[in-house]
Design an enzyme around this catalytic site. Sequence first.
Site, short mmCIF file in Angstrom:
data_model
loop_
_atom_site.label_atom_id
_atom_site.label_comp_id
_atom_site.label_asym_id
_atom_site.label_seq_id
_atom_site.Cartn_x
_atom_site.Cartn_y
_atom_site.Cartn_z
N ARG A 208 0.91 -1.28 0.11
CA ARG A 208 -0.01 0.18 -0.03
C ARG A 208 0.84 1.30 -0.02
O ARG A 208 2.07 1.04 0.17
CB ARG A 208 -0.82 -0.08 1.23
CG ARG A 208 -1.88 -1.17 1.31
CD ARG A 208 -2.70 -1.17 2.67
NE ARG A 208 -3.61 -2.08 2.51
CZ ARG A 208 -4.59 -2.60 2.04
NH1 ARG A 208 -5.22 -1.77 1.05
NH2 ARG A 208 -5.33 -3.85 2.41
N THR A 211 4.48 6.57 1.49
CA THR A 211 4.30 8.20 1.25
C THR A 211 3.64 8.72 0.33
O THR A 211 3.34 9.99 0.14
CB THR A 211 5.80 8.80 1.62
OG1 THR A 211 6.37 8.44 0.29
CG2 THR A 211 6.41 8.48 2.81
N THR A 216 0.09 0.11 -5.54
CA THR A 216 -0.55 -0.74 -6.24
C THR A 216 -1.62 -1.41 -5.65
O THR A 216 -2.52 -1.67 -6.22
CB THR A 216 0.40 -1.90 -6.93
OG1 THR A 216 1.24 -0.77 -7.91
CG2 THR A 216 -0.30 -2.86 -7.87
N ASP A 269 16.47 8.00 1.54
CA ASP A 269 16.28 6.70 1.00
C ASP A 269 17.57 6.23 0.40
O ASP A 269 17.78 6.34 -0.80
CB ASP A 269 15.36 6.92 -0.51
CG ASP A 269 14.62 5.72 -0.57
OD1 ASP A 269 14.93 4.53 -0.04
OD2 ASP A 269 13.67 5.73 -1.44
N SER A 277 16.01 -3.21 0.68
CA SER A 277 14.61 -3.38 0.66
C SER A 277 13.83 -4.18 -0.47
O SER A 277 13.02 -5.09 -0.42
CB SER A 277 14.12 -1.95 0.81
OG SER A 277 12.72 -1.83 0.35
#
Lengths: 504, 504
Positions: A208, A211, A216, A269, A277
């Site tokens: 989900r 930020t 999707t 990031d 990740s």
Amino acid sequence: MDDRHEQSGAILRTKRIGLHTQREPIVVMRSDCPVCRSEGLAPRSQVLLKADGREVAAILFQGADELLAPNEIGLSEAAWELLGGIEHERVRISHLPPVESMGSVRGRIFGGSLGQTDLARIVEDVVAGRYSDVQLSAFITAGTAVPFDDEETFALTAAMAGAGDRLDWEFDVIDKHSVGGLPGNRTTPIVVAIAAAAGLRIPKTSSRAITSPAGTADAMETVTKVDLDLDTIRKVVEAEGGCLAWGGALRLSPADDIFIGVERQLDIDPEGQLIASVLSKKIAAGAKRLVLDIPVGPTAKVRSQAAGHDLAKRMTGIAARFGVAAHCLLSDGRQPVGRSVGPALEMMDVLAVLRGESDAPADLRDRALTLAAAVLELGGAVGRGRGNERARQLLDDGSALRRFESICRAQGGFREPKVARLHRIVTASGSGTVQAVDNRKIARLAKFAGAPDSPSAGLRLHARLGDSVNRGDPLFTLHAETAAELNYALDYAASAGDAITLSK
Amino acid sequence: MDDRHEQSGAILRTKRIGLHTQREPIVVMRSDCPVCRSEGLAPRSQVLLKADGREVAAILFQGADELLAPNEIGLSEAAWELLGGIEHERVRISHLPPVESMGSVRGRIFGGSLGQTDLARIVEDVVAGRYSDVQLSAFITAGTAVPFDDEETFALTAAMAGAGDRLDWEFDVIDKHSVGGLPGNRTTPIVVAIAAAAGLRIPKTSSRAITSPAGTADAMETVTKVDLDLDTIRKVVEAEGGCLAWGGALRLSPADDIFIGVERQLDIDPEGQLIASVLSKKIAAGAKRLVLDIPVGPTAKVRSQAAGHDLAKRMTGIAARFGVAAHCLLSDGRQPVGRSVGPALEMMDVLAVLRGESDAPADLRDRALTLAAAVLELGGAVGRGRGNERARQLLDDGSALRRFESICRAQGGFREPKVARLHRIVTASGSGTVQAVDNRKIARLAKFAGAPDSPSAGLRLHARLGDSVNRGDPLFTLHAETAAELNYALDYAASAGDAITLSK
């Protein structure tokens, strides 16, 4: 401290106080609680709760005396769930013993490096909730200020992939992923439909929004059920070749969500974390082949072609060490994709492409075809150089649409996405050619309008790079469910300035 | 976002809910609060509260619905105090705008350096409460992983010293400080008494314990009042030449306490921060001359002579740039000082030294004399090389004791420290010579026994380095006010093993 010492500590009974704190388990003890005094516990102490074989590390606050009996301890929702989601008559409370793996984090902060064992222990403790946000922030910052090298990134990926559930498949599966940062970049449903229609197996799990105004999973939820358990996912993939499910229920690389929550607060990031990740989720999901979309643009996550190529190279190299064949595609990230931002609005764009409607956004179609072509070729459905033709054919002859609809039916049924109750057009205050679109401001506008919590909220863009615009022409239409949210977005549109920049 | 946007946001009325969270301001809104939805606020959002010209940045939780009316927002004690300590009928709640200075922190994380303006803005925002703990942790970790250089340390010191109140004196004042980490190292009251008796001005402000079982302010509070306002401090110093007050009420370098709180959670004490911490407080307190005690030992804060010399060199160099003449003394930090740990017990040692009692701990006396000698020489009360003789004379002829008592009277009266209700002797389980004393374990024992919240709690040591001990001989006596605390300390003593190591 040994076991005997840990066995000291006080006994209280739990009370769920319905406090929503996001991820962090918090417990509340009365200000006059004698246990705090005798245990030497003060507000913000890290405590360990034990009940019926479960353990939870939590932050202690004191107060809310009206809510608690003298022998009760109040649990936030996160603490409640980690203790099994039931009341406990007896929970043992003591100081949280120091987290041993923080020793190696401290070593890393002071110039050391982290080995595989170190990272495995750190990730295990993180997933067990033993790290406070302050400690998580230190771990992430240390690995950014002195960036994780390839060995550390590899070890972090392995630790993260190993710390949760893993999917195994009896057949070869392929996956696709976008490193994100681009509103409206909703190619996944189209790519999955084409790949499954071509006979490949593509068990796609998505997140989900974190930020962004839509993930999707949020978009797919406007047309079907996405909250599937593992058994259902297996059945859907065996029957249809692909699925489009929410990955959050599966505990694939659960450390990832924890790290991302902290990175979001820092608004950073870092590359090593990004690679770990993406790859840890895909490895845990059992993918052996992976197509990666890396949008590049001044307001996208990756800002330059050089940075994109570097990222692609590191990502491919580390994936290979896990036996995953990764293929990275750099794409245009200078403006949002399609014409819409927000879960339902983006899904309408997706359906327009699948249905071959005449006003379907061409850029979304083109991006999806390019990615689908790479998936078909990497997955061996066609020979090299034949992917685009085959992808186009499966889209244009309706195969992809039919496959998409049957995937949705297998997941629980298909419905059309809903249109929001309120619309408001925002017009240009001057004339000129569109020179830049700020992805971040567009995303914020959609969020102020209510996306993703209101699935139908968001915005529809009427102007794209290179378009000529006259004063008074529509720039975008805001969609919202409540007047307050609409006004909040309009306020932001009026004050934040140029989400869309025109030449003078 | 400009002002107009910030002016949007919702209005609620405040309710103090008595939640103790240490430093962090937290607000609670009902789970069904429509404002959260319309403002796009979720648990853990950073929010800005505005009421009657005051602003507070806070973390949002949701829940505790039983405590709140639909139009109310619950305030933690920290939030309540920052909003002026009164109820507000109308408080405006909105998203906290991104903290601009975090941009330069991000730059520092990604390899940049911080200039004077950057650090001034960061510290200003930190003091205003605009940094979350996660952001504070990132700032501190970044400046440790790639250590602050001398320019950054200088600029950080200047920013911290400039961000709170400042004391100005019409006469030259001298100060002393220990970088800490050594239980029982309570030289300050003796040094201040000697220096003031010698005619110097030494307005000493001290902290309460942060992680230790006693701070100088805690110890002094067992014999007199230490919570003095600025006017009283001035009067005491003008009349008596010195004071021994708690610095916490004065807002000298308020950023320091915030940084220290995070460093404590990370259990790190990076050198750049340590230098800025010590010097910023002293500069803000108006000191022009400073004697620094740097205890060195394997379980002290500074672990080696080399590290001690480095720290002394950097500290002296940076102090000089602020016009502060600093003199650093490396001292023996291999074991606790004196025979006691805990506020009242340490004060009894201090009084024994001042009163010249025959069983006064010789090591505490010697350390205090060495530091007092340096203070007398640096302060110009005697010529070089004459400090020790003069200090000894002022201590032995009772001048220091008389001055100490009159300082206490000026601060509000002198009383004898209290003895704890419960005592328990812990004996040696074997025989041998004392080879090591673990400062950290001794400190934890005293804390488990109740120090510093119970001022009389702590422990008295009976064995010191080099002593011969037989099985059954007393090692230390625990002092506590409650049986629970006494048992907790005994438990820890039994399980944590060798606070005192004997040779085989």
